[in-house]
Design a protein around this motif. Sequence first.
Motif, PDB file in Angstrom:
ATOM      1  N   ARG A  31      -4.223   7.926  -2.403  1.00  0.00           N
ATOM      2  CA  ARG A  31      -3.827   7.581  -1.037  1.00  0.00           C
ATOM      3  C   ARG A  31      -2.390   7.068  -1.026  1.00  0.00           C
ATOM      4  O   ARG A  31      -1.898   6.537  -2.027  1.00  0.00           O
ATOM      5  CB  ARG A  31      -4.765   6.515  -0.468  1.00  0.00           C
ATOM      6  CG  ARG A  31      -6.235   6.938  -0.454  1.00  0.00           C
ATOM      7  CD  ARG A  31      -7.113   5.849   0.144  1.00  0.00           C
ATOM      8  NE  ARG A  31      -8.516   6.180   0.004  1.00  0.00           N
ATOM      9  CZ  ARG A  31      -9.194   6.948   0.836  1.00  0.00           C
ATOM     10  NH1 ARG A  31      -8.576   7.466   1.891  1.00  0.00           N
ATOM     11  NH2 ARG A  31     -10.481   7.199   0.644  1.00  0.00           N
ATOM     12  N   ASP A  32      -1.714   7.197   0.122  1.00  0.00           N
ATOM     13  CA  ASP A  32      -0.336   6.724   0.241  1.00  0.00           C
ATOM     14  C   ASP A  32      -0.273   5.201   0.224  1.00  0.00           C
ATOM     15  O   ASP A  32      -1.209   4.509   0.639  1.00  0.00           O
ATOM     16  CB  ASP A  32       0.298   7.243   1.539  1.00  0.00           C
ATOM     17  CG  ASP A  32       0.619   8.734   1.450  1.00  0.00           C
ATOM     18  OD1 ASP A  32       0.573   9.289   0.336  1.00  0.00           O
ATOM     19  OD2 ASP A  32       0.911   9.337   2.500  1.00  0.00           O
ATOM     20  N   GLU A  33       0.868   4.681  -0.237  1.00  0.00           N
ATOM     21  CA  GLU A  33       1.022   3.244  -0.435  1.00  0.00           C
ATOM     22  C   GLU A  33       0.895   2.446   0.861  1.00  0.00           C
ATOM     23  O   GLU A  33       0.504   1.273   0.843  1.00  0.00           O
ATOM     24  CB  GLU A  33       2.381   2.945  -1.085  1.00  0.00           C
ATOM     25  CG  GLU A  33       2.554   1.494  -1.484  1.00  0.00           C
ATOM     26  CD  GLU A  33       3.895   1.248  -2.149  1.00  0.00           C
ATOM     27  OE1 GLU A  33       3.967   0.367  -3.027  1.00  0.00           O
ATOM     28  OE2 GLU A  33       4.873   1.936  -1.791  1.00  0.00           O
ATOM     29  N   ASP A  34       1.212   3.063   2.005  1.00  0.00           N
ATOM     30  CA  ASP A  34       1.134   2.316   3.261  1.00  0.00           C
ATOM     31  C   ASP A  34      -0.287   2.240   3.809  1.00  0.00           C
ATOM     32  O   ASP A  34      -0.500   1.685   4.890  1.00  0.00           O
ATOM     33  CB  ASP A  34       2.074   2.912   4.315  1.00  0.00           C
ATOM     34  CG  ASP A  34       1.858   4.405   4.523  1.00  0.00           C
ATOM     35  OD1 ASP A  34       0.895   4.953   3.951  1.00  0.00           O
ATOM     36  OD2 ASP A  34       2.665   5.023   5.243  1.00  0.00           O
ATOM     37  N   ASP A  35      -1.262   2.776   3.078  1.00  0.00           N
ATOM     38  CA  ASP A  35      -2.660   2.618   3.465  1.00  0.00           C
ATOM     39  C   ASP A  35      -3.063   1.168   3.228  1.00  0.00           C
ATOM     40  O   ASP A  35      -3.025   0.684   2.091  1.00  0.00           O
ATOM     41  CB  ASP A  35      -3.537   3.554   2.629  1.00  0.00           C
ATOM     42  CG  ASP A  35      -4.996   3.574   3.077  1.00  0.00           C
ATOM     43  OD1 ASP A  35      -5.485   2.529   3.550  1.00  0.00           O
ATOM     44  OD2 ASP A  35      -5.644   4.622   2.939  1.00  0.00           O
ATOM     45  N   SER A  53      -5.762  -0.310   2.969  1.00  0.00           N
ATOM     46  CA  SER A  53      -6.964  -0.552   2.168  1.00  0.00           C
ATOM     47  C   SER A  53      -6.717  -0.431   0.668  1.00  0.00           C
ATOM     48  O   SER A  53      -7.630  -0.684  -0.127  1.00  0.00           O
ATOM     49  CB  SER A  53      -8.065   0.433   2.578  1.00  0.00           C
ATOM     50  OG  SER A  53      -7.696   1.762   2.247  1.00  0.00           O
ATOM     51  N   LEU A  54      -5.503  -0.072   0.251  1.00  0.00           N
ATOM     52  CA  LEU A  54      -5.242   0.149  -1.169  1.00  0.00           C
ATOM     53  C   LEU A  54      -5.351  -1.148  -1.972  1.00  0.00           C
ATOM     54  O   LEU A  54      -4.795  -2.176  -1.587  1.00  0.00           O
ATOM     55  CB  LEU A  54      -3.846   0.738  -1.362  1.00  0.00           C
ATOM     56  CG  LEU A  54      -3.683   2.226  -1.090  1.00  0.00           C
ATOM     57  CD1 LEU A  54      -2.236   2.640  -1.305  1.00  0.00           C
ATOM     58  CD2 LEU A  54      -4.584   3.047  -2.003  1.00  0.00           C
ATOM     59  N   SER A  74      -8.419   3.554  -4.507  1.00  0.00           N
ATOM     60  CA  SER A  74      -7.062   4.050  -4.282  1.00  0.00           C
ATOM     61  C   SER A  74      -7.019   5.573  -4.187  1.00  0.00           C
ATOM     62  O   SER A  74      -5.959   6.156  -3.950  1.00  0.00           O
ATOM     63  CB  SER A  74      -6.137   3.597  -5.413  1.00  0.00           C
ATOM     64  OG  SER A  74      -6.501   4.226  -6.642  1.00  0.00           O
ATOM     65  N   ASN A 120      -8.722   9.445  -2.869  1.00  0.00           N
ATOM     66  CA  ASN A 120      -9.402  10.097  -1.746  1.00  0.00           C
ATOM     67  C   ASN A 120     -10.389  11.144  -2.273  1.00  0.00           C
ATOM     68  O   ASN A 120     -10.056  12.312  -2.453  1.00  0.00           O
ATOM     69  CB  ASN A 120      -8.373  10.748  -0.825  1.00  0.00           C
ATOM     70  CG  ASN A 120      -8.984  11.197   0.494  1.00  0.00           C
ATOM     71  OD1 ASN A 120     -10.179  11.449   0.586  1.00  0.00           O
ATOM     72  ND2 ASN A 120      -8.162  11.298   1.523  1.00  0.00           N
ATOM     73  N   ARG A 168       3.300   7.976  -2.868  1.00  0.00           N
ATOM     74  CA  ARG A 168       2.902   8.733  -1.692  1.00  0.00           C
ATOM     75  C   ARG A 168       2.984  10.237  -1.973  1.00  0.00           C
ATOM     76  O   ARG A 168       3.626  10.673  -2.940  1.00  0.00           O
ATOM     77  CB  ARG A 168       3.758   8.399  -0.479  1.00  0.00           C
ATOM     78  CG  ARG A 168       5.220   8.802  -0.562  1.00  0.00           C
ATOM     79  CD  ARG A 168       5.957   8.450   0.721  1.00  0.00           C
ATOM     80  NE  ARG A 168       5.827   7.033   1.036  1.00  0.00           N
ATOM     81  CZ  ARG A 168       5.049   6.557   2.007  1.00  0.00           C
ATOM     82  NH1 ARG A 168       4.330   7.395   2.753  1.00  0.00           N
ATOM     83  NH2 ARG A 168       4.979   5.261   2.243  1.00  0.00           N
TER      84      ARG A 168
END
Length: 356
Positions: free
Chosen positions: A44-48, A50-51, A65, A67, A95
């Motif tokens: 997943r991208d860093e701006d998620d 939930s990471l 982390s 998907n 990302r």
Amino acid sequence: MTTSAAPSPAPRRIVLIAGPSGSGKGVMTRRSGLPLVPLDEFYRDEDDPSLPRRFGIVDWDDVSSWNVGAALEALTALAHDGAADIPDYSISASRRVGTRRLEVGAEPLIVAEGIFAAELIAPLAAAGLLVDALVLDRPAPLVFGTRLTRDLLEARKGALTLVRRGWALAGEQPADVERWKRAGMRPVGLREGVRTLHALRDLALAERHHRGTASAPQVLRIAAVCFLREGPTGIELLAVRKRGTGSYMQVGGKLEPGERAVDAAVREVIEELDVVLEPEDLELLGLFEEEAANEPGTLVEASVFLAPLDSLPRDVTVQAELEDVLWCPLGQAPPGRRLAPLMTRRIVPRLQELLG
């Protein structure tokens, strides 16, 4: 009842490979010459928000982390269609930075490797796509050195952060390997793994040639509902993906004992979309028989209904066993997504005929 279409070609089989980061999973696959899907591309991208984080950076070793749904979609498309769009993920940028088209041609076996490969054992086995699951087991000091060298050369993160992370992973490696083994993965060394992959390819090729000897398929009775809406380029058809599967289809499900198909359709819409329809709202589109999308060796006898145009909210949300939803322009499959045979061979042609 519409007669069923000719059976699809046998899907390609998938072998999963797990092992500590930097243990040589990609090297083993490249030496085998088989098509490779690096599961690390599905982070997943860093701006998620939930990471998870560790050592001041995203914790790439925590399964949250990653998907799993996107990975399963791509592998399902590769197995059935021979092509899929694979993300290009930059660890240093944390990302996705693009996508690439992977085409495997007539190859009967695909390798998917990554530290989270075990998460795919159950759904791929249920779909009849899994041929084996391996874990690459090599000495922790060797893995520490190869991982650190790789990460430094690729400038994945700062040197001190990489050393701290690598030292922690080396300590956790024995427990990780045991966890993969408990999940059903067979431990192999590098050379043994290459030989195993060659043998599995021969097995997958033999299975493809002998597919015609299979027994009569199981038959499932289902009800499904088509939702249409006016989109930017014309009529669009709703498709949903159930959790732990890789194909998109219509809202619906199996009939309960003694249940009318129209009542099952109404029930499934409530359970999956939290939308209430009355039986009289639904028009029978047709009765179809087709290959099941997610159950190997199975046919579905489907009562398919049509809901009134624009009967769903614009931002429809899914619940229950559903994981994703998309609106497909009628007659145009979205790139990188696999649509169920019932949808592509039966429902869409009938809708195009009906709508002119």
